[in-house]
Design a protein around this motif. Structure first.
Motif, PDB file in Angstrom:
ATOM      1  N   ARG A 171      15.727  13.519 -17.304  1.00 39.59           N
ATOM      2  CA  ARG A 171      15.907  14.805 -16.629  1.00 39.59           C
ATOM      3  C   ARG A 171      14.694  15.716 -16.853  1.00 39.59           C
ATOM      4  N   ALA A 172      14.075  15.580 -18.016  1.00 40.96           N
ATOM      5  CA  ALA A 172      12.950  16.444 -18.364  1.00 40.96           C
ATOM      6  C   ALA A 172      11.661  16.045 -17.651  1.00 40.96           C
ATOM      7  N   LYS A 173      11.455  14.726 -17.433  1.00 45.27           N
ATOM      8  CA  LYS A 173      10.142  14.265 -16.974  1.00 45.27           C
ATOM      9  C   LYS A 173      10.124  13.420 -15.701  1.00 45.27           C
ATOM     10  N   SER A 174      11.282  12.943 -15.240  1.00 40.93           N
ATOM     11  CA  SER A 174      11.273  11.947 -14.155  1.00 40.93           C
ATOM     12  C   SER A 174      10.750  12.474 -12.825  1.00 40.93           C
ATOM     13  N   THR A 175      10.760  13.787 -12.609  1.00 45.54           N
ATOM     14  CA  THR A 175      10.282  14.331 -11.333  1.00 45.54           C
ATOM     15  C   THR A 175       8.785  14.095 -11.123  1.00 45.54           C
ATOM     16  N   ASN A 176       8.064  13.779 -12.189  1.00 43.97           N
ATOM     17  CA  ASN A 176       6.619  13.550 -12.088  1.00 43.97           C
ATOM     18  C   ASN A 176       6.273  12.114 -11.692  1.00 43.97           C
ATOM     19  N   PHE A 177       7.283  11.260 -11.539  1.00 41.81           N
ATOM     20  CA  PHE A 177       7.035   9.844 -11.269  1.00 41.81           C
ATOM     21  C   PHE A 177       7.913   9.346 -10.120  1.00 41.81           C
ATOM     22  N   HIS A 178       7.384   8.378  -9.383  1.00 45.89           N
ATOM     23  CA  HIS A 178       8.188   7.713  -8.368  1.00 45.89           C
ATOM     24  C   HIS A 178       9.198   6.805  -9.070  1.00 45.89           C
ATOM     25  N   PRO A 179      10.466   6.770  -8.610  1.00 46.32           N
ATOM     26  CA  PRO A 179      11.490   5.964  -9.296  1.00 46.32           C
ATOM     27  C   PRO A 179      11.116   4.496  -9.462  1.00 46.32           C
ATOM     28  N   LEU A 180      10.520   3.881  -8.444  1.00 44.55           N
ATOM     29  CA  LEU A 180      10.152   2.467  -8.540  1.00 44.55           C
ATOM     30  C   LEU A 180       9.070   2.259  -9.586  1.00 44.55           C
ATOM     31  N   ALA A 181       8.053   3.125  -9.599  1.00 48.93           N
ATOM     32  CA  ALA A 181       6.980   3.018 -10.594  1.00 48.93           C
ATOM     33  C   ALA A 181       7.533   3.206 -11.997  1.00 48.93           C
ATOM     34  N   LEU A 182       8.472   4.128 -12.159  1.00 43.96           N
ATOM     35  CA  LEU A 182       9.068   4.394 -13.468  1.00 43.96           C
ATOM     36  C   LEU A 182       9.878   3.193 -13.953  1.00 43.96           C
ATOM     37  N   ALA A 183      10.658   2.602 -13.044  1.00 43.88           N
ATOM     38  CA  ALA A 183      11.446   1.412 -13.395  1.00 43.88           C
ATOM     39  C   ALA A 183      10.528   0.256 -13.777  1.00 43.88           C
ATOM     40  N   PHE A 184       9.451   0.066 -13.005  1.00 38.50           N
ATOM     41  CA  PHE A 184       8.503  -1.022 -13.276  1.00 38.50           C
ATOM     42  C   PHE A 184       7.846  -0.859 -14.643  1.00 38.50           C
ATOM     43  N   LEU A 185       7.346   0.329 -14.936  1.00 35.92           N
ATOM     44  CA  LEU A 185       6.622   0.548 -16.188  1.00 35.92           C
ATOM     45  C   LEU A 185       7.533   0.457 -17.405  1.00 35.92           C
ATOM     46  N   SER A 186       8.743   0.999 -17.301  1.00 39.60           N
ATOM     47  CA  SER A 186       9.665   0.906 -18.436  1.00 39.60           C
ATOM     48  C   SER A 186      10.106  -0.542 -18.662  1.00 39.60           C
ATOM     49  N   ASN A 187      10.307  -1.295 -17.579  1.00 37.90           N
ATOM     50  CA  ASN A 187      10.654  -2.714 -17.709  1.00 37.90           C
ATOM     51  C   ASN A 187       9.506  -3.523 -18.301  1.00 37.90           C
ATOM     52  N   LEU A 188       8.267  -3.156 -17.946  1.00 34.06           N
ATOM     53  CA  LEU A 188       7.099  -3.830 -18.507  1.00 34.06           C
ATOM     54  C   LEU A 188       7.045  -3.656 -20.026  1.00 34.06           C
ATOM     55  N   VAL A 189       7.338  -2.457 -20.485  1.00 33.20           N
ATOM     56  CA  VAL A 189       7.369  -2.178 -21.930  1.00 33.20           C
ATOM     57  C   VAL A 189       8.438  -3.045 -22.605  1.00 33.20           C
ATOM     58  N   ILE A 190       9.613  -3.141 -21.997  1.00 33.52           N
ATOM     59  CA  ILE A 190      10.710  -3.940 -22.563  1.00 33.52           C
ATOM     60  C   ILE A 190      10.314  -5.408 -22.677  1.00 33.52           C
ATOM     61  N   VAL A 191       9.721  -5.967 -21.615  1.00 36.49           N
ATOM     62  CA  VAL A 191       9.304  -7.378 -21.623  1.00 36.49           C
ATOM     63  C   VAL A 191       8.253  -7.628 -22.697  1.00 36.49           C
TER      64      VAL A 191
ATOM     65  N   LYS B 248       0.798  -1.221   0.000  1.00 38.73           N
ATOM     66  CA  LYS B 248       0.000   0.000   0.000  1.00 38.73           C
ATOM     67  C   LYS B 248       0.835   1.278   0.000  1.00 38.73           C
ATOM     68  N   SER B 249       2.069   1.196   0.538  1.00 38.49           N
ATOM     69  CA  SER B 249       2.907   2.399   0.590  1.00 38.49           C
ATOM     70  C   SER B 249       3.447   2.790  -0.783  1.00 38.49           C
ATOM     71  N   TYR B 250       3.454   1.821  -1.730  1.00 41.35           N
ATOM     72  CA  TYR B 250       3.949   2.104  -3.072  1.00 41.35           C
ATOM     73  C   TYR B 250       2.833   2.184  -4.112  1.00 41.35           C
ATOM     74  N   ARG B 251       1.710   1.502  -3.831  1.00 44.95           N
ATOM     75  CA  ARG B 251       0.626   1.408  -4.811  1.00 44.95           C
ATOM     76  C   ARG B 251       0.150   2.774  -5.293  1.00 44.95           C
ATOM     77  N   GLN B 252       0.176   3.733  -4.410  1.00 43.10           N
ATOM     78  CA  GLN B 252      -0.315   5.075  -4.735  1.00 43.10           C
ATOM     79  C   GLN B 252       0.536   5.788  -5.791  1.00 43.10           C
ATOM     80  N   TYR B 253       1.753   5.287  -6.015  1.00 46.81           N
ATOM     81  CA  TYR B 253       2.665   5.959  -6.932  1.00 46.81           C
ATOM     82  C   TYR B 253       2.485   5.539  -8.386  1.00 46.81           C
ATOM     83  N   LEU B 254       1.675   4.507  -8.623  1.00 49.11           N
ATOM     84  CA  LEU B 254       1.409   4.110 -10.006  1.00 49.11           C
ATOM     85  C   LEU B 254       0.620   5.228 -10.697  1.00 49.11           C
TER      86      LEU B 254
END
Length: 280
Positions: A163-183, A49-55
């Motif tokens: 650098r342009a957009k990452s401040t709008n996302f939580h690092p873990l959510a960003l890593a998860f979503l980009s990895n999902l695209v790769i898979v 629950k502490s991370y779910r909100q960041y999706l």
């Protein structure tokens, strides 16, 4: 502190070449399964629950999708270079990225180039070119060298995009979503599961595809693209040292001298300014 997050991520990534070599599987296979392992770990974390909100909501998925595509091209060409030329050749061509970022950041990100950044770019670039004097495009290494240059350009794009957009996302959510695209993009090309390399997939999934990118994304939220690019020069040094230890690819005098200059540039980058009003 955020500069140290980036530096830690870079040191972790510097071991990639060794893992890619010892896995002895096709590039798309090692990419797919290592990222899949990371995805499983990240999915478990994001259910808490502490991370779910960041999706992010669906309307904001455009950036993670773009990030995943750029990351896929960057990683694939980088791994291909590792497989088709020496570690030194692969990593040195990949690190044309900081120079590309230095030229593009003022135009695309409106970042100011300070005297400090110019100084470290000059020192680091000098070190890189000294190393490149020992760079030998011998027969059979052409494809690996070209792939390394392509990965360098894509890495530069990755730094600028983050650098342009990452401040709008939580690092873990960003890593998860980009990895999902790769898979998802790689899945049609996977035909085997090499069980002998399972430990490598798991290690890379945890270290290189989860811990390192989360630290890197976190650092880039406040560190400038130019500074992040210069810190990235530490990766060639560490990668060449590790290739000498584990793969018996011993560096020459040019590599050692150039590497010392690169380390110096990284130290200058990390030293805080004594006078906040100084241009340096």
């Amino acid at each position: 502190m955020n500069a140290f997050y980036i530096l830690t991520a870079i040191i972790l990534w510097s071991s990639l070449g060794v893992f890619v070599r010892i896995a002895e599987v096709p590039v798309q296979t090692i990419m797919f399964y290592s990222v899949l392992a990371a995805l499983i770990i990240q999915s478990a974390m994001l259910t808490h629950k502490s991370y779910r909100q960041y999706l992010p909501p669906v309307k904001d998925l455009k950036f993670p999708i773009l990030l995943g595509i750029v990351s896929l091209i960057n990683t694939f060409t980088f791994y291909f270079a590792y497989k088709n030329t020496t570690i030194a050749n692969a990593i040195l061509t990949h690190y044309t990225a900081p120079v590309i970022v230095a030229f593009l950041a003022p135009f695309l990100l409106k970042e100011k180039i300070t005297l400090r950044i110019l100084t470290v770019i000059v020192i680091a670039s000098t070190g890189l070119w000294i190393m490149l004097n020992g760079f030998s495009p011998e027969k059979g290494h052409g494809l690996g060298i070209i792939a390394g240059l392509v990965s360098g350009f894509m890495y530069a794009m990755l730094i600028i995009i983050l650098r342009a957009k990452s401040t709008n996302f939580h690092p873990l959510a960003l890593a998860f979503l980009s990895n999902l695209v790769i898979v998802l993009l790689l899945s049609p090309f996977i035909r085997e599961f090499p069980i002998k390399a399972l430990w490598i997939f798991i290690t890379m999934g945890i270290v290189h595809s989860t811990i390192a990118p989360v630290l890197y994304f976190k650092g880039l939220q406040t560190v400038s693209a130019n500074k992040a690019a210069v810190l990235g020069y530490m990766e060639p040094v560490m990668a060449i040292i590790l290739s000498a230890i584990f793969l018996s690819e011993n560096p020459g005098a040019n590599t050692i001298i150039g590497g010392l200059l690169i380390i110096l540039s990284g130290c200058i980058t990390l030293i805080k300014k004594q006078n906040k009003n100084s241009a340096f």
